[in-house]
Design a protein around this motif. Structure first.
Motif, PDB file in Angstrom:
ATOM      1  N   MET A   1     -34.127  26.549  49.964  1.00 36.06           N
ATOM      2  CA  MET A   1     -34.215  27.981  49.759  1.00 36.06           C
ATOM      3  C   MET A   1     -33.422  28.355  48.501  1.00 36.06           C
ATOM      4  SD  MET A   1     -35.931  29.342  52.333  1.00 36.06           S
ATOM      5  CE  MET A   1     -35.544  30.635  53.437  1.00 36.06           C
ATOM      6  N   TYR A   2     -33.938  29.338  47.809  1.00 30.99           N
ATOM      7  CA  TYR A   2     -33.327  29.776  46.559  1.00 30.99           C
ATOM      8  C   TYR A   2     -32.891  31.230  46.667  1.00 30.99           C
ATOM      9  CZ  TYR A   2     -36.254  25.826  45.176  1.00 30.99           C
ATOM     10  OH  TYR A   2     -36.874  24.606  45.107  1.00 30.99           O
ATOM     11  N   LYS A   3     -31.669  31.511  46.210  1.00 33.31           N
ATOM     12  CA  LYS A   3     -31.225  32.895  46.132  1.00 33.31           C
ATOM     13  C   LYS A   3     -32.054  33.603  45.077  1.00 33.31           C
ATOM     14  CE  LYS A   3     -26.412  31.951  47.264  1.00 33.31           C
ATOM     15  NZ  LYS A   3     -25.041  31.999  46.736  1.00 33.31           N
ATOM     16  N   ILE A   4     -32.076  34.927  45.129  1.00 39.98           N
ATOM     17  CA  ILE A   4     -32.901  35.692  44.205  1.00 39.98           C
ATOM     18  C   ILE A   4     -32.522  35.406  42.745  1.00 39.98           C
ATOM     19  CG2 ILE A   4     -31.479  37.780  44.270  1.00 39.98           C
ATOM     20  CD1 ILE A   4     -34.132  39.403  44.151  1.00 39.98           C
ATOM     21  N   SER A   5     -31.234  35.222  42.462  1.00 42.83           N
ATOM     22  CA  SER A   5     -30.818  34.950  41.084  1.00 42.83           C
ATOM     23  C   SER A   5     -31.344  33.595  40.617  1.00 42.83           C
ATOM     24  CB  SER A   5     -29.302  35.014  40.946  1.00 42.83           C
ATOM     25  OG  SER A   5     -28.684  34.114  41.845  1.00 42.83           O
ATOM     26  N   GLU A   6     -31.290  32.592  41.489  1.00 43.70           N
ATOM     27  CA  GLU A   6     -31.824  31.263  41.148  1.00 43.70           C
ATOM     28  C   GLU A   6     -33.334  31.339  40.959  1.00 43.70           C
ATOM     29  OE1 GLU A   6     -28.977  28.279  43.719  1.00 43.70           O
ATOM     30  OE2 GLU A   6     -30.410  29.519  44.818  1.00 43.70           O
ATOM     31  N   PHE A   7     -33.981  32.041  41.865  1.00 46.01           N
ATOM     32  CA  PHE A   7     -35.436  32.152  41.828  1.00 46.01           C
ATOM     33  C   PHE A   7     -35.881  32.909  40.578  1.00 46.01           C
ATOM     34  CE2 PHE A   7     -39.611  33.614  43.447  1.00 46.01           C
ATOM     35  CZ  PHE A   7     -40.137  32.381  43.797  1.00 46.01           C
ATOM     36  N   SER A   8     -35.128  33.914  40.219  1.00 43.82           N
ATOM     37  CA  SER A   8     -35.409  34.677  39.006  1.00 43.82           C
ATOM     38  C   SER A   8     -35.350  33.771  37.779  1.00 43.82           C
ATOM     39  CB  SER A   8     -34.404  35.822  38.867  1.00 43.82           C
ATOM     40  OG  SER A   8     -34.526  36.447  37.622  1.00 43.82           O
ATOM     41  N   GLU A   9     -34.328  32.964  37.720  1.00 47.96           N
ATOM     42  CA  GLU A   9     -34.160  32.038  36.596  1.00 47.96           C
ATOM     43  C   GLU A   9     -35.287  30.997  36.563  1.00 47.96           C
ATOM     44  OE1 GLU A   9     -30.734  28.971  35.276  1.00 47.96           O
ATOM     45  OE2 GLU A   9     -30.049  30.999  35.817  1.00 47.96           O
ATOM     46  N   MET A  10     -35.683  30.517  37.730  1.00 46.65           N
ATOM     47  CA  MET A  10     -36.741  29.495  37.817  1.00 46.65           C
ATOM     48  C   MET A  10     -38.099  30.033  37.364  1.00 46.65           C
ATOM     49  SD  MET A  10     -35.882  27.910  41.594  1.00 46.65           S
ATOM     50  CE  MET A  10     -37.522  27.281  41.799  1.00 46.65           C
ATOM     51  N   GLU A  16     -35.145  42.587  39.357  1.00 48.93           N
ATOM     52  CA  GLU A  16     -35.750  43.903  39.609  1.00 48.93           C
ATOM     53  C   GLU A  16     -37.241  43.751  39.899  1.00 48.93           C
ATOM     54  OE1 GLU A  16     -33.820  43.181  36.934  1.00 48.93           O
ATOM     55  OE2 GLU A  16     -32.012  44.220  37.624  1.00 48.93           O
ATOM     56  N   THR A  17     -37.914  42.891  39.136  1.00 49.46           N
ATOM     57  CA  THR A  17     -39.341  42.652  39.358  1.00 49.46           C
ATOM     58  C   THR A  17     -39.559  42.028  40.725  1.00 49.46           C
ATOM     59  OG1 THR A  17     -39.792  42.441  36.989  1.00 49.46           O
ATOM     60  CG2 THR A  17     -41.383  41.431  38.495  1.00 49.46           C
ATOM     61  N   LEU A  18     -38.739  41.074  41.086  1.00 54.16           N
ATOM     62  CA  LEU A  18     -38.867  40.441  42.399  1.00 54.16           C
ATOM     63  C   LEU A  18     -38.664  41.455  43.519  1.00 54.16           C
ATOM     64  CD1 LEU A  18     -37.034  37.079  41.676  1.00 54.16           C
ATOM     65  CD2 LEU A  18     -39.469  37.368  42.217  1.00 54.16           C
ATOM     66  N   ARG A  19     -37.708  42.357  43.348  1.00 57.09           N
ATOM     67  CA  ARG A  19     -37.492  43.399  44.363  1.00 57.09           C
ATOM     68  C   ARG A  19     -38.712  44.326  44.432  1.00 57.09           C
ATOM     69  NH1 ARG A  19     -32.195  43.456  41.886  1.00 57.09           N
ATOM     70  NH2 ARG A  19     -30.783  42.279  43.211  1.00 57.09           N
ATOM     71  N   TYR A  20     -39.241  44.673  43.266  1.00 54.85           N
ATOM     72  CA  TYR A  20     -40.418  45.540  43.245  1.00 54.85           C
ATOM     73  C   TYR A  20     -41.617  44.840  43.885  1.00 54.85           C
ATOM     74  CZ  TYR A  20     -44.394  48.214  41.595  1.00 54.85           C
ATOM     75  OH  TYR A  20     -45.561  48.921  41.548  1.00 54.85           O
ATOM     76  N   TYR A  21     -41.825  43.569  43.543  1.00 60.17           N
ATOM     77  CA  TYR A  21     -42.936  42.819  44.135  1.00 60.17           C
ATOM     78  C   TYR A  21     -42.806  42.749  45.654  1.00 60.17           C
ATOM     79  CZ  TYR A  21     -44.722  41.147  39.590  1.00 60.17           C
ATOM     80  OH  TYR A  21     -45.272  41.060  38.340  1.00 60.17           O
ATOM     81  N   ALA A  22     -41.574  42.636  46.151  1.00 59.93           N
ATOM     82  CA  ALA A  22     -41.364  42.633  47.607  1.00 59.93           C
ATOM     83  C   ALA A  22     -41.683  44.005  48.187  1.00 59.93           C
ATOM     84  CB  ALA A  22     -39.931  42.230  47.934  1.00 59.93           C
TER      85      ALA A  22
END
Length: 114
Positions: A1-10, A16-22
């Protein structure tokens, strides 16, 4: 599992985009911790995120992306991509016509000067 910051970097998607997509149910985290509400993503999320990045590069709207993601079989993806391709070809054609008009206009201006 990846934290949002790790996932963002990957993925290259901002937090912010990931939060919006969710929020719009486009790409939801695989797990949200019940106490601290941290978002975690998995390898399946990564595949979907890469697809979303590509779709944005192809200028898909959010609604078009939602439509693709709701169709889990991706059966309509090829059709949508072909439509995007056809629209781009049409835009190229219209731009070429404008270029030709400019060339004619410039040529006409040169003839008047002579």
């Amino acid at each position: 599992m990846y934290k949002i910051s790790e996932f963002s970097e990957m993925t290259g998607l901002t937090k912010e985009t990931l939060r919006y997509y969710a929020e719009v149910k486009l790409l939801e985290p695989a797990y949200v911790h019940p106490k601290n509400h941290y978002r975690y993503y998995d390898d399946g999320s990564y595949f979907l995120a890469v697809l979303l990045v590509k779709l944005r590069q192809f200028e898909f709207t959010i609604q078009e992306m939602i439509s693709v993601m709701e169709d889990e079989s991706f059966a309509n993806l090829e059709t949508l991509l072909q439509e995007k391709r056809d629209n781009i070809q049409l835009q190229i054609h219209h731009l070429q016509l404008k270029i030709n008009e400019i060339d004619v206009f410039l040529a006409t201006g040169r003839e008047i000067e002579e």
